[in-house]
Write a protein that holds these residues in place. Structure first.
Motif, short mmCIF file in Angstrom:
data_model
loop_
_atom_site.label_atom_id
_atom_site.label_comp_id
_atom_site.label_asym_id
_atom_site.label_seq_id
_atom_site.Cartn_x
_atom_site.Cartn_y
_atom_site.Cartn_z
N GLY A 21 0.55 -1.31 0.13
CA GLY A 21 0.30 -0.12 -0.44
C GLY A 21 0.82 1.12 -0.29
O GLY A 21 0.21 2.01 -0.09
N GLU A 22 2.24 0.67 -0.36
CA GLU A 22 3.24 2.53 -0.36
C GLU A 22 2.95 2.68 -2.17
O GLU A 22 2.77 1.95 -2.90
N ALA A 23 3.70 4.37 -2.11
CA ALA A 23 3.33 5.00 -2.70
C ALA A 23 4.16 4.39 -3.38
O ALA A 23 5.55 4.70 -3.23
N ILE A 24 4.77 3.85 -4.96
CA ILE A 24 5.49 3.85 -5.86
C ILE A 24 6.82 4.63 -6.71
O ILE A 24 5.65 5.46 -7.31
N PRO A 25 7.85 4.68 -5.71
CA PRO A 25 8.83 6.38 -6.37
C PRO A 25 9.39 6.25 -7.89
O PRO A 25 8.90 5.18 -8.20
N VAL A 26 9.07 6.85 -9.33
CA VAL A 26 9.29 7.13 -10.32
C VAL A 26 11.01 7.42 -10.20
O VAL A 26 12.24 7.94 -9.77
N LEU A 27 11.56 5.87 -10.43
CA LEU A 27 12.73 5.66 -10.92
C LEU A 27 13.52 6.29 -11.79
O LEU A 27 13.08 6.40 -12.97
N TYR A 28 14.68 7.11 -11.69
CA TYR A 28 15.36 8.31 -12.93
C TYR A 28 16.36 6.92 -13.02
O TYR A 28 16.24 6.94 -14.89
N ASP A 29 17.55 6.30 -12.68
CA ASP A 29 18.80 5.53 -13.28
C ASP A 29 18.96 4.63 -12.00
O ASP A 29 18.82 4.73 -10.94
N ILE A 30 20.05 3.69 -12.38
CA ILE A 30 20.54 2.69 -11.60
C ILE A 30 21.79 2.78 -11.67
O ILE A 30 22.28 2.57 -13.61
N THR A 31 22.79 3.02 -10.66
CA THR A 31 23.83 3.16 -11.53
C THR A 31 24.52 1.32 -11.52
O THR A 31 24.45 0.57 -11.25
N SER A 32 25.54 1.46 -12.25
CA SER A 32 26.58 0.35 -11.85
C SER A 32 26.69 -0.02 -10.79
O SER A 32 26.77 -1.94 -10.63
N ASP A 33 26.94 -0.03 -9.49
CA ASP A 33 26.96 -0.26 -8.30
C ASP A 33 25.38 -1.03 -7.75
O ASP A 33 25.54 -1.40 -6.63
N GLY A 34 24.47 -0.80 -8.92
CA GLY A 34 23.22 -1.46 -8.45
C GLY A 34 22.82 -0.22 -7.19
O GLY A 34 20.99 -0.87 -6.65
N ILE A 35 22.76 0.69 -7.56
CA ILE A 35 22.39 2.04 -6.52
C ILE A 35 21.02 2.36 -7.54
O ILE A 35 21.33 2.86 -8.35
#
Length: 656
Positions: A21-35
C-alpha cells in the motif's frame, strides 16, 4: 453472445502502489553499483521558485509589468534587452510576412536559374569527396604517398613534384558507440515495449469498435426490414418517403428513396388529419423506438351519460378505455392501431362539434374539447377529449353500470357511423363525373355527408320515450288488476329482426326504430299502440287511428278507453241480471244508466292518483225520489272487484 476471449479484461493502468500500500517512486537511474536513483520530492515552495525563474528566463524581467495590450505600465522604463527583443520580433514579423508571400511563375523560374548552377557545383564537390574517401579507405597498405599523389593529380595536371616524406600517414579507424548502462537499456526497452503495446491496444480497440459498429448496423438493417414486412403484412399503408431537402432532382439524379413512411389514417378523412397520421421507421434505438409518431397527441375521446341519482344529483358514467398491462410490450401493429384510433376519435369529435351547433331536436353546448347535449329531461350526453393518462385511471364505483354500457355502445356506434359516412362520401366521389361541374365539394355539407350525432340522439330519446310509455301502461295495468279485471301488457320496443337492425347503421337512408305494445283488458278488449323513433306514438282504435304527441294526451286516451270498457261491462252485467224485469241499460256519454219499474241506477267512473279507479253508483227509487242513494267504490280500499261490487249494488236495488 461474445466469445470468451472478447470478455477478458486487462488493466492498462500503471500501478501507483505496491503490495504494502506504499506509493511507488519514479525511478530515474540505476548505477553500475546497483544504487537506485528516484525522483526527488519537491516542496510547493521549490516548485513555485522554479516556475518563477523560468518565467523570468523565458518571458523577460518586465513580464509582470506588461499590460494586456503589450505596453508597459506608467512610470516603468523599458530596458535595453526589451527594446532589442521588440526589434527582433518586428524583424521576425517582417520575415514571416515575406515568407508567406506567394511567388509567381517568373519568380520561380528566376530562382531556379540562380540555384541550379550552385547545386551542380555542390554535386561535383560531393562526388569528388566521396571518391576520395573511397580510395583512402580501400587502400590496405596505408601508403603515405597515396594521398599527396591523388591530391596533386587532382589539383594540377603538371608533372609530379616529389613530396617530402615527413607527412603523417592517413589511416581509417572504426568507432563504435559504447553500450549504455543497464538502467538506460531497461528504460529504453520499457519505452519500446510500452509504445508497441499501446499502439497494438489502440489498433485492437479500433478494430473492435469498427466490428461492433458494423454488427450493430447489420442488426439494425435486418430489424428495419423485418419491421417493414410486419407492417406490410398488417395491411398498413407503406409508401416510400420523400427525398430529403436539398437532394438532386434533375435529369439523371438518383431519386431512389432510402426510407419508408406509414400512413395510418382513413382514406376519406380530411386532408389535415391524413397529413398528421404519418409514422416513420427508424434504424437506431430499441424496439419501442423503431416506430416514430411525430404528430401523435395522447388524447382520447370519452363518452359520458349523465342521469340523476336518488338525491337528484347528476352522476356521469363514461365508457371504458382498453389499457394494456404495464409489463406488456406493445407490438408495431398495436401501436399503429392505438395511433389510428386516436386520429379517428379526433375526426369524430370535429364532426360532433359541427353537428351539435345546428342540432334540431336537442340543445347543445360546444367548447374546444367538450360537447354537452341535453338529450331529454334528466339525461345528458357528453363528448370530451381528455388525456389518455387521466382516462385510464380506472372506473369509479359510483358509476351506473347501465349508463356505462350505453356509453360503450355509443362509442362503438360512432365508429360504425363514421365508416358509413366515409363509404357514402367515397361512393359519391367515384360516382361523380369528372367532366361535370357538380362535385362533392360544391354540395352543402349537410346534404353531402351523413350525420353521426342524429342517430345517437334519436336512439337515446326513443329509449326514454319507450320507458315513459311502458311505465304509464304498467300503471294502467296495475290499476285494472287492483279493480279485479285481468289484464296483460305486451311491450316490444324494437320490432325489427336482427338482420334489419344490422342494416340501420350501414344503409345510407335513415331508418328509424319502431315498436308495438298491446294492452289486453279482461281477455276481450285490446288497446294497440305503435312507436317510432325518436318520439312518435300512434293509437290504433276500433273506430279511429290517433297520433299522440304528449303524455297528457296519452293519459286522457287511456282513461277514456278504460272508462268506456267499464261502462260497457257494467251494462252487460245489468242486462244479464235484470233481464227478467224488462230493464233498459245504455251508456250516455261518461255514465252507464239502468232503468226499470220503480228504480233508476247511474254508474260513473273516475280516476284518482296513479290511475286509481273510483266508481260512483247513484240510485233513485219510487219511495224517496228526492233523496238518492249513493254508493262509492275505491279500488285501493276495496276488498272485492269492481264487477262484484256492481252486482252487489244491483242486488240491493232489486231487493227494495
Amino acid at each position: 453472445m461474445e466469445p470468451g476471449w472478447k470478455q477478458t479484461k486487462l488493466s492498462l493502468e500503471r500501478p501507483y502502489k505496491n503490495d504494502n500500500g506504499e506509493a511507488i517512486p519514479v525511478l530515474y537511474d540505476i548505477t553500475s553499483d546497483g544504487i537506485l536513483h528516484y525522483e526527488p520530492k519537491e516542496t510547493p515552495t521549490e516548485v513555485l521558485g522554479r516556475n518563477l525563474q523560468r518565467i523570468y528566463e523565458e518571458r523577460g524581467l518586465e513580464f509582470f509589468e506588461l499590460l494586456k495590450d503589450g505596453s508597459l505600465q506608467t512610470g516603468v522604463l523599458p530596458s535595453a534587452d526589451a527594446a532589442d527583443k521588440r526589434e527582433d520580433e518586428s524583424q521576425d514579423t517582417a520575415f514571416d510576412e515575406e515568407s508567406n508571400h506567394t511567388m509567381t511563375k517568373d519568380e520561380l523560374y528566376k530562382l531556379k536559374m540562380e540555384v541550379m548552377p550552385q547545386l551542380y557545383i555542390a554535386l561535383g564537390e560531393m562526388t569528388l569527396a566521396r571518391d576520395l574517401l573511397s580510395s583512402i579507405l580501400a587502400s590496405s597498405n596505408g601508403l603515405s604517398t597515396a594521398l599527396p599523389s591523388i591530391l596533386h593529380s587532382i589539383a594540377a595536371p603538371e608533372p609530379q613534384i616529389q613530396q617530402p616524406e615527413s607527412l603523417p600517414p592517413l589511416s581509417a579507424t572504426v568507432v563504435t558507440k559504447p553500450p549504455s548502462i543497464v538502467s538506460v537499456q531497461a528504460f529504453n526497452a520499457q519505452l519500446a515495449i510500452g509504445g508497441k503495446d499501446e499502439a497494438l491496444r489502440k489498433a485492437a480497440h479500433l478494430f473492435k469498435s469498427v466490428a461492433t459498429r458494423m454488427e450493430r448496423g447489420r442488426l439494425q438493417n435486418e430489424r428495419y426490414w423485418v419491421d417493414a414486412l410486419k407492417i406490410r403484412r398488417g395491411n398498413w399503408g407503406l409508401v416510400p418517403a420523400p427525398l430529403p431537402p436539398g437532394s438532386a432532382t434533375g435529369k439523371g439524379a438518383d431519386k431512389t428513396s432510402k426510407d419508408f413512411i406509414i400512413s395510418y389514417g382513413l382514406e376519406e378523412s380530411p386532408p389535415i388529419l391524413r397529413r398528421s397520421a404519418i409514422a416513420h421507421m427508424s434504424y437506431g434505438g430499441s424496439e419501442e423506438e423503431s416506430l416514430i409518431l411525430p404528430q401523435r397527441f395522447n388524447i382520447r375521446l370519452r363518452v359520458s351519460i349523465g342521469s340523476p341519482d336518488a338525491s337528484g344529483n347528476i352522476v356521469y358514467s363514461h365508457n371504458a378505455l382498453e389499457v394494456s398491462p404495464e409489463d406488456h410490450a406493445l407490438s408495431l401493429d398495436e401501436r399503429l392501431k392505438d395511433a389510428q384510433r386516436a386520429v379517428i376519435e379526433q375526426e369524430i369529435f370535429s364532426i360532433l362539434v359541427h353537428e351539435a351547433g345546428t342540432f334540431p331536436t336537442a340543445s347543445a353546448r360546444v367548447s374546444e374539447r367538450l360537447v354537452l347535449v341535453d338529450v331529454t329531461q334528466g339525461m345528458e350526453l357528453k363528448f370530451e377529449l381528455v388525456d389518455a393518462g387521466i382516462f385510464s385511471l380506472g372506473m369509479s364505483s359510483t358509476q351506473n353500470p347501465v349508463n356505462q354500457a350505453k356509453s360503450d355502445f355509443i362509442y362503438h356506434y360512432l365508429l360504425t357511423l363514421l365508416l358509413r359516412r366515409h363509404a357514402y362520401v367515397k361512393a359519391r366521389r367515384l360516382g361523380t363525373d369528372s367532366s361535370s361541374s357538380l362535385s362533392i365539394s360544391s354540395l352543402d355539407p349537410s346534404q353531402a355527408n351523413l350525420p353521426i350525432l342524429q342517430p345517437v340522439i334519436d336512439q337515446l330519446q326513443y329509449q326514454i320515450f319507450c320507458e315513459r310509455i311502458h311505465s304509464q301502461l304498467n300503471v294502467v295495468k296495475a290499476a285494472l288488476i287492483a279493480a279485479g279485471i285481468p289484464s296483460m301488457l305486451r311491450f316490444n320496443a324494437v320490432g325489427e329482426i336482427g338482420s334489419e337492425l344490422i342494416k340501420i347503421p350501414v344503409d345510407e337512408e335513415a331508418r328509424p326504430l319502431s315498436g308495438v305494445c298491446t294492452l289486453r283488458i279482461d281477455n276481450r278488449h285490446n288497446l294497440r299502440l305503435t312507436l317510432v323513433s325518436p318520439s312518435a306514438l300512434t293509437a290504433h282504435l276500433s273506430q279511429a287511428t290517433i297520433s299522440i304527441s304528449s303524455m297528457p294526451q296519452l293519459c286522457e286516451l287511456l282513461s277514456d278507453e278504460v272508462e268506456r270498457f267499464f261502462l260497457e261491462r257494467i251494462c252487460d252485467v245489468g242486462r244479464r241480471i235484470c233481464n227478467d224485469m224488462g230493464a233498459v241499460w245504455f251508456v250516455d256519454l261518461n255514465r252507464c244508466v239502468g232503468r226499470w219499474e220503480g228504480c233508476v241506477l247511474n254508474f260513473q267512473i273516475t280516476f284518482g292518483h296513479k290511475f286509481k279507479i273510483i266508481c260512483i253508483a247513484t240510485r233513485l227509487s219510487r219511495t224517496d225520489p228526492k233523496h238518492p242513494v249513493v254508493d262509492t267504490y275505491d279500488s285501493s280500499d276495496a276488498e272485492k272487484s269492481l264487477i262484484d261490487w256492481v252486482q252487489h249494488v244491483l242486488g240491493n236495488a232489486l231487493n227494495e
